[in-house]
Design a protein around this motif. Structure first.
Motif, PDB file in Angstrom:
ATOM      1  N   ASN A  49      32.812  33.356  55.243  1.00  0.00           N
ATOM      2  CA  ASN A  49      32.001  34.467  55.759  1.00  0.00           C
ATOM      3  C   ASN A  49      32.524  35.848  55.368  1.00  0.00           C
ATOM      4  N   THR A  50      33.538  35.867  54.532  1.00  0.00           N
ATOM      5  CA  THR A  50      34.072  37.155  54.082  1.00  0.00           C
ATOM      6  C   THR A  50      33.531  37.468  52.690  1.00  0.00           C
ATOM      7  N   PRO A  51      33.018  38.680  52.501  1.00  0.00           N
ATOM      8  CA  PRO A  51      32.516  39.023  51.166  1.00  0.00           C
ATOM      9  C   PRO A  51      33.661  39.011  50.146  1.00  0.00           C
ATOM     10  N   GLY A  52      33.333  39.042  48.891  1.00  0.00           N
ATOM     11  CA  GLY A  52      34.369  38.997  47.854  1.00  0.00           C
ATOM     12  C   GLY A  52      34.324  37.680  47.123  1.00  0.00           C
ATOM     13  N   ASP A  53      34.945  37.692  45.942  1.00  0.00           N
ATOM     14  CA  ASP A  53      34.873  36.503  45.085  1.00  0.00           C
ATOM     15  C   ASP A  53      36.215  35.799  44.939  1.00  0.00           C
TER      16      ASP A  53
ATOM     17  N   THR B 229      43.323  46.058  38.273  1.00  0.00           N
ATOM     18  CA  THR B 229      43.078  45.009  37.266  1.00  0.00           C
ATOM     19  C   THR B 229      41.663  45.145  36.699  1.00  0.00           C
ATOM     20  N   PRO B 230      41.503  45.001  35.388  1.00  0.00           N
ATOM     21  CA  PRO B 230      40.159  45.103  34.801  1.00  0.00           C
ATOM     22  C   PRO B 230      39.205  44.086  35.402  1.00  0.00           C
ATOM     23  N   GLY B 231      37.992  44.509  35.655  1.00  0.00           N
ATOM     24  CA  GLY B 231      36.969  43.599  36.187  1.00  0.00           C
ATOM     25  C   GLY B 231      36.937  43.588  37.699  1.00  0.00           C
ATOM     26  N   VAL B 232      37.786  44.381  38.350  1.00  0.00           N
ATOM     27  CA  VAL B 232      37.804  44.380  39.823  1.00  0.00           C
ATOM     28  C   VAL B 232      36.968  45.560  40.332  1.00  0.00           C
ATOM     29  N   GLU B 233      35.977  45.256  41.156  1.00  0.00           N
ATOM     30  CA  GLU B 233      35.140  46.322  41.725  1.00  0.00           C
ATOM     31  C   GLU B 233      35.825  46.933  42.937  1.00  0.00           C
ATOM     32  N   TRP B 234      36.284  46.067  43.831  1.00  0.00           N
ATOM     33  CA  TRP B 234      37.074  46.527  44.971  1.00  0.00           C
ATOM     34  C   TRP B 234      38.059  45.449  45.412  1.00  0.00           C
TER      35      TRP B 234
ATOM     36  N   VAL C 299      48.866  39.704  53.989  1.00  0.00           N
ATOM     37  CA  VAL C 299      48.825  38.234  53.832  1.00  0.00           C
ATOM     38  C   VAL C 299      47.849  37.832  52.720  1.00  0.00           C
ATOM     39  N   PHE C 300      46.705  38.451  52.711  1.00  0.00           N
ATOM     40  CA  PHE C 300      45.734  38.156  51.649  1.00  0.00           C
ATOM     41  C   PHE C 300      45.245  39.448  51.014  1.00  0.00           C
ATOM     42  N   ILE C 301      44.840  39.319  49.763  1.00  0.00           N
ATOM     43  CA  ILE C 301      44.087  40.394  49.122  1.00  0.00           C
ATOM     44  C   ILE C 301      42.767  39.771  48.674  1.00  0.00           C
ATOM     45  N   ILE C 302      41.684  40.379  49.141  1.00  0.00           N
ATOM     46  CA  ILE C 302      40.358  39.858  48.770  1.00  0.00           C
ATOM     47  C   ILE C 302      39.797  40.782  47.690  1.00  0.00           C
ATOM     48  N   VAL C 303      39.276  40.146  46.640  1.00  0.00           N
ATOM     49  CA  VAL C 303      38.835  40.923  45.484  1.00  0.00           C
ATOM     50  C   VAL C 303      37.362  40.639  45.187  1.00  0.00           C
ATOM     51  N   LYS C 304      36.658  41.720  44.870  1.00  0.00           N
ATOM     52  CA  LYS C 304      35.265  41.561  44.421  1.00  0.00           C
ATOM     53  C   LYS C 304      35.225  41.923  42.941  1.00  0.00           C
ATOM     54  N   LYS C 305      34.619  41.071  42.151  1.00  0.00           N
ATOM     55  CA  LYS C 305      34.564  41.344  40.701  1.00  0.00           C
ATOM     56  C   LYS C 305      33.437  42.313  40.369  1.00  0.00           C
TER      57      LYS C 305
ATOM     58  N   SER D 241      32.994  37.479  34.683  1.00  0.00           N
ATOM     59  CA  SER D 241      32.892  36.206  35.408  1.00  0.00           C
ATOM     60  C   SER D 241      34.066  36.110  36.375  1.00  0.00           C
ATOM     61  N   VAL D 242      33.877  35.337  37.435  1.00  0.00           N
ATOM     62  CA  VAL D 242      34.941  35.186  38.432  1.00  0.00           C
ATOM     63  C   VAL D 242      36.191  34.602  37.776  1.00  0.00           C
ATOM     64  N   ARG D 243      35.988  33.593  36.928  1.00  0.00           N
ATOM     65  CA  ARG D 243      37.141  32.935  36.267  1.00  0.00           C
ATOM     66  C   ARG D 243      37.911  33.933  35.407  1.00  0.00           C
ATOM     67  N   GLU D 244      37.162  34.812  34.781  1.00  0.00           N
ATOM     68  CA  GLU D 244      37.778  35.827  33.918  1.00  0.00           C
ATOM     69  C   GLU D 244      38.701  36.733  34.748  1.00  0.00           C
ATOM     70  N   VAL D 245      38.176  37.193  35.877  1.00  0.00           N
ATOM     71  CA  VAL D 245      38.953  38.117  36.724  1.00  0.00           C
ATOM     72  C   VAL D 245      40.135  37.371  37.352  1.00  0.00           C
ATOM     73  N   VAL D 246      39.918  36.121  37.734  1.00  0.00           N
ATOM     74  CA  VAL D 246      41.028  35.310  38.277  1.00  0.00           C
ATOM     75  C   VAL D 246      42.159  35.240  37.245  1.00  0.00           C
ATOM     76  N   ALA D 247      41.784  35.002  36.001  1.00  0.00           N
ATOM     77  CA  ALA D 247      42.794  34.886  34.932  1.00  0.00           C
ATOM     78  C   ALA D 247      43.546  36.221  34.761  1.00  0.00           C
ATOM     79  N   SER D 248      42.804  37.326  34.803  1.00  0.00           N
ATOM     80  CA  SER D 248      43.441  38.649  34.663  1.00  0.00           C
ATOM     81  C   SER D 248      44.418  38.898  35.807  1.00  0.00           C
ATOM     82  N   LEU D 249      43.977  38.529  37.032  1.00  0.00           N
ATOM     83  CA  LEU D 249      44.841  38.754  38.208  1.00  0.00           C
ATOM     84  C   LEU D 249      46.094  37.879  38.133  1.00  0.00           C
ATOM     85  N   GLN D 250      45.913  36.642  37.677  1.00  0.00           N
ATOM     86  CA  GLN D 250      47.069  35.741  37.564  1.00  0.00           C
ATOM     87  C   GLN D 250      48.084  36.296  36.570  1.00  0.00           C
TER      88      GLN D 250
END
Lengths: 375, 233
Positions: A50-54, A82-87, A203-209, A214-223
């Motif tokens: 129920n939390t927005p973000g990808d 990080t590139p591709g991150v909206e917020w 504890v967490f950082i929630i990211v919106k792309k 693509s979500v996978r793309e931004v995940v890879a950049s963040l990793q």
């Protein structure tokens, strides 16, 4: 041949009723076990879902939502850049202790979110607004917490880790798998409540792309950019949390076991009844064969009996289950009866009854013609 | 004219026993020819092999020896999965225990045979009603077997056998569960099937009072036919 099956079932009403009760018993058990399991799993990842973000950034090897470890807060800025991150948004989930008026204590799960954006905060309010937790020692408690914390109203005060907090809102439908009451506070207050969350950690950082990524793309950049943390898509983290509770705690196994037992019990009841009915009608079935019926003609009658038992039993169980959903809701638990659950249970019921009929099929194949001639 | 059934040296040997397989000769070397429109009586004590012989002639039990032809079809050579077709095409049965579906009405019991033969529903219903009327049960066609007397049940069984319109009818003790007057009534119906409809009817029975109704009588004992008698009409 379907009408013959129906006539056989309606002819022997008592036996048919007993069979149906058996099917209803087994199917209702299957329904409820699947429904409760899914309800629990839904609760285990309810905040993620129920939390927005990808994307969710968590501590290394974090296996579920409820027991994640703190990570350095500066990671938030790294994620933001990080590139591709909206917020990006920080979220604290921490275990604390609330003191009751009678001196007893209760474990609570504190969710510290940004009241300006509401991300990570309660998504359905019964009273008050999520933004009300800003600028002070304020909290929102879910209405389901009254079972553990007693009656709570807006304006009430509670002591959390020796800090006096005022209740400014009541949320609804925000239940945790752990059954610990969920208490929403501002991010800042959650950090100040002490315990194992230090002022420079989250504890967490929630990211919106950003659109176009693509979500996978931004995940890879963040990793690549963030070290010492895990980065999951929202769906992956939700699934990981559900699987943790399913496998690690044995919850999944115990539910699965009950479903299997219910399935077997149902199969035995239906199997025994259809078998008895087949044995009783062996002469008539044999006569059909003598008159030119092929085995498959008789199989159709037997399978039709099984299908009728399955369908009638299923519908009756569905009605009972839908009534039970309300009862479960009143006890603070959730039973999920979605179309997928309905379909899965229907398939299980069909398989259960058809497998039960197979036992009788063997009997038909081996009818001794001599029985036809016995008076 | 081609005989309905020609059996030569028809034999059935069972291998069974609690300790090891012991050969039991249920029927040994029976020769029999059944002609069209003939009503044959098969007489003999219990255990004489009548039922086994009827089962073989009715193509529901495979002989272990000899030859058997039904309207020129070599039954021994026919594979097992084609036997239902032979029965459906040529043979009907009437049993001592009636073997009616208790959950189905008299009408539905007759309809069942027609359904098995894929007769269109309207035609099947018409035919079933007609047959039920022919056996004198028009007013009881909606009755379940439990609400019919033994004689009435057997008449439903006859209507069912007629529904198949098979040229051969095999009846095992059709009067065995009936009182004398009902037994005579049933035998008259079978007699009419042979005489009027040119059916080949084979009846196994103990009831010597019915002997006069048959065209030919075969006597059986210890799995063999030891005598036969042509009845003078």
């Amino acid at each position: 041949m379907f009408h013959i099956a129906l006539r056989i079932l309606t002819y022997d009403k008592v036996r048919s009723l007993i069979t149906l009760l058996g099917v209803v018993f087994a199917v209702t058990l299957i329904f409820s076990q699947i429904g409760i399991y899914l309800g629990l799993m839904q609760a285990s990842s309810v905040l993620i879902d129920n939390t927005p973000g990808d994307i969710w950034v968590t501590s290394k090897n974090s296996r579920n939502f409820d027991f994640a470890h703190p990570i350095p807060e500066y990671m938030y800025y790294h994620a933001l850049g990080t590139p591709g991150v909206e917020w990006a948004e920080k979220l604290i989930v921490a275990w604390n202790v609330i003191q009751q008026k009678d001196g007893s204590t209760e474990q609570i799960e504190v969710i510290g979110f940004n009241p300006d954006t509401g991300i990570g905060g309660p998504w359905r309010m019964k009273a008050g607004e999520p933004g009300a937790v800003k600028n002070g020692n304020f909290a929102i408690v879910d209405e389901s917490a009254t079972r553990r914390l007693g009656k709570i109203g807006i304006g009430d005060y509670k002591d959390v880790n020796r800090k006096r907090i005022q209740i400014v809102g009541i949320s609804e439908g925000v239940r945790s798998f752990t059954t610990a009451p969920l208490v929403f506070t501002s991010y800042n207050l959650a950090q100040r409540l002490g315990g194992y969350i230090s002022p420079d950690s989250t504890v967490f950082i929630i990211v919106k792309k950003l659109p176009g990524y693509s979500v996978r793309e931004v995940v890879a950049s963040l990793q690549q950019r963030l070290s010492g943390v895990d980065v999951f898509t929202k769906e992956d983290f939700s699934f990981r949390t559900r699987m943790y509770w399913t496998i690690e705690t044995g919850v999944g196994f115990s539910f699965l076991l009950t479903i299997i037992i219910s399935f077997l019990v149902g199969m035995l009841i239906v199997g025994q009844t259809i078998y008895n009915s087949t044995v009783e009608h062996l002469k008539e079935f044999g006569t059909m064969k003598a008159l030119g019926a092929e085995n498959r003609d008789i199989y159709q009658i037997i399978f039709a009996q099984a299908i009728l038992n399955a369908l009638i039993g299923y519908v009756a169980s569905l009605v009972i289950t839908l009534v039970s959903v309300k009862l479960y809701d009143m006890t603070g638990m959730t039973m999920v009866v979605s179309w997928q659950v309905n379909l899965m249970t229907l398939v299980l019921t069909m398989v259960m009854c058809l497998l039960a009929a197979v036992i009788s099929i063997r009997k038909i194949r081996r009818i001794d013609p001599a029985i036809l001639f016995r008076g | 004219m081609e005989p309905a059934i020609v059996a030569c040296g028809l034999t059935k040997v069972y291998k069974e026993g609690p300790v090891g397989p012991v050969e039991v000769h249920a029927v040994g070397g029976v020769d029999i020819t059944v002609n069209e429109g003939e009503l044959i009586g098969l007489f003999g004590p219990s255990g004489s092999g009548k039922t086994t012989l009827l089962s073989m002639l009715g193509c529901i039990l495979r002989p272990t020896g000899g030859s058997l032809e039904v309207f020129g079809n070599d039954v021994i050579a026919i594979p097992e999965d084609e036997m239902p077709w032979i029965r459906k095409r040529y043979i009907s049965f009437i049993f001592q225990g009636f073997n009616l579906f208790p959950a189905l009405t008299a009408f539905e019991n007759v309809m069942l045979v027609l359904e098995l033969r894929k007769v269109p529903p309207d035609d099947a219903a018409r035919r079933a009603e007609q047959l039920i009327a022919e056996v004198g049960l028009a007013e009881r066609s909606s009755f379940l077997p439990r609400d019919l007397s033994g004689g009435q049940k057997q008449r439903v069984a006859i209507a069912r056998a007629l529904a198949a319109d098979s040229p051969i009818i095999i009846a095992d003790e059709p009067t065995g569960n009936l009182d004398h007057s009902n037994g005579v009534h049933i035998m008259r119906l079978l007699r009419a099937l042979a005489s009027d409809r040119r059916k080949s009817v084979i009846v196994a029975t103990h009831d010597s009072r019915t002997q006069g109704m048959f065209d030919r009588i075969l006597f059986m004992e210890d799995g063999e036919i030891f005598g036969q008698k042509e009845m003078v009409k």
